[in-house]
Motif scaffolding. Sequence first.
Motif, short mmCIF file in Angstrom:
data_model
loop_
_atom_site.label_atom_id
_atom_site.label_comp_id
_atom_site.label_asym_id
_atom_site.label_seq_id
_atom_site.Cartn_x
_atom_site.Cartn_y
_atom_site.Cartn_z
N TRP A 185 51.91 -19.64 55.11
CA TRP A 185 51.49 -20.48 56.23
C TRP A 185 50.00 -20.32 56.47
O TRP A 185 49.28 -21.30 56.70
CB TRP A 185 52.28 -20.11 57.49
CG TRP A 185 53.72 -20.47 57.45
CD1 TRP A 185 54.52 -20.59 56.35
CD2 TRP A 185 54.55 -20.79 58.58
NE1 TRP A 185 55.79 -20.92 56.72
CE2 TRP A 185 55.85 -21.06 58.08
CE3 TRP A 185 54.33 -20.84 59.94
CZ2 TRP A 185 56.90 -21.39 58.90
CZ3 TRP A 185 55.39 -21.17 60.78
CH2 TRP A 185 56.66 -21.45 60.26
N LEU A 186 49.51 -19.09 56.44
CA LEU A 186 48.09 -18.83 56.67
C LEU A 186 47.24 -19.39 55.54
O LEU A 186 46.13 -19.86 55.77
CB LEU A 186 47.85 -17.33 56.83
CG LEU A 186 48.50 -16.67 58.05
CD1 LEU A 186 48.20 -15.18 58.07
CD2 LEU A 186 48.00 -17.32 59.34
N MET A 213 52.55 -15.44 55.03
CA MET A 213 51.28 -15.50 54.30
C MET A 213 51.00 -16.91 53.78
O MET A 213 49.86 -17.38 53.78
CB MET A 213 51.31 -14.50 53.15
CG MET A 213 50.01 -14.43 52.37
SD MET A 213 48.62 -13.92 53.39
CE MET A 213 49.09 -12.22 53.73
N TRP A 232 53.84 -27.46 61.12
CA TRP A 232 52.77 -26.50 60.89
C TRP A 232 51.58 -27.16 60.17
O TRP A 232 50.42 -26.89 60.47
CB TRP A 232 53.28 -25.32 60.08
CG TRP A 232 52.21 -24.34 59.70
CD1 TRP A 232 51.62 -24.17 58.49
CD2 TRP A 232 51.57 -23.40 60.59
NE1 TRP A 232 50.67 -23.20 58.55
CE2 TRP A 232 50.61 -22.70 59.82
CE3 TRP A 232 51.72 -23.09 61.93
CZ2 TRP A 232 49.81 -21.70 60.36
CZ3 TRP A 232 50.91 -22.10 62.48
CH2 TRP A 232 49.97 -21.42 61.70
N LEU A 290 46.93 -23.04 56.24
CA LEU A 290 45.99 -23.26 57.34
C LEU A 290 44.55 -23.10 56.86
O LEU A 290 43.69 -23.93 57.17
CB LEU A 290 46.28 -22.27 58.47
CG LEU A 290 45.29 -22.24 59.64
CD1 LEU A 290 45.23 -23.60 60.32
CD2 LEU A 290 45.65 -21.14 60.62
N ARG A 291 44.29 -22.05 56.10
CA ARG A 291 42.94 -21.82 55.60
C ARG A 291 42.49 -22.94 54.67
O ARG A 291 41.34 -23.39 54.71
CB ARG A 291 42.87 -20.48 54.87
CG ARG A 291 41.47 -20.10 54.40
CD ARG A 291 41.47 -18.76 53.72
NE ARG A 291 42.27 -18.79 52.50
CZ ARG A 291 42.45 -17.74 51.71
NH1 ARG A 291 41.92 -16.57 52.03
NH2 ARG A 291 43.19 -17.83 50.62
N SER A 330 47.92 -27.51 61.72
CA SER A 330 46.73 -27.04 61.01
C SER A 330 45.67 -28.13 60.98
O SER A 330 44.47 -27.86 61.13
CB SER A 330 47.10 -26.62 59.59
OG SER A 330 48.05 -25.58 59.60
#
Length: 262
Positions: A3-4, A1, A106, A7-8, A110
């Motif tokens: 990581w997302l 989570m 990562w 990214l967001r 991103s």
Amino acid sequence: MSWLIALRAILHREALRFLGQRGRLVAALVRPLVWLFVFAAGFRAALGLSIIPPYQTYITYETYILPGLCGMICLFNGMQSSLSLVYDREMGSMRLLLTAPLPRWWLLLSKLAAGMLVSLLQVALFLGIAALWGLRAPAIGYLAVLPAAGLAGLMLGAMGLMLSSLIRQLENFAGVMNFVIFPMFFLSSALYPIWKMREANPALARLCEVNPFTHAVELIRFALYGQLNLPALGWTVLATALFSAAAVWGYDPARGVQNRRA
């Protein structure tokens, strides 16, 4: 989570930056439009084109350079992204990003994804303007060109990341423009077929053939007509992997260039 969430956050930051810099969008569209509407009109008579894949008939010069100008958008946007990284590093915000408790690869991926989405938006707007002018591709081509332009954007963005790890000051970016971007653009199939370059200078034609930007342009060219150019796809994927690995290495504080220059 987490990581997302990262990214967001990066995507959101890049979107806000892009929307807040309206001149950036205008400049990104004006550059290829000048080539399309001004230079192409002057070169049309001098550069007559024969039937070459993926085209089935004789084409105008404007039709030929359309994919190359899409590649130009991805190329300059990738360099613009690298310029923003140099600026962020000077301001200190890049250090905050890279010290986040997440894998560095990562975070860089991103950043690449954010730059790629910006490139896709610019390419879509440019193709829309070209279609209004009368330069239209098959309907399936407008769908197939999105992943092709996305991969080209990733490759060129990864190259920009790699270069940004080598640039210490913002003022040095002018050298990148003169010694990387312009040679890469002109020594490619973006503006003229390689067979024409081979007739004029075989050595320069060879440079065009090994130029990764050439393969990105050819991938977009074939995709616009609903075709897949497997060699171009393979070389573009390979160049993306190599540039990405070099960028991750360059931003590694233990081994990269940044650590040696600290």
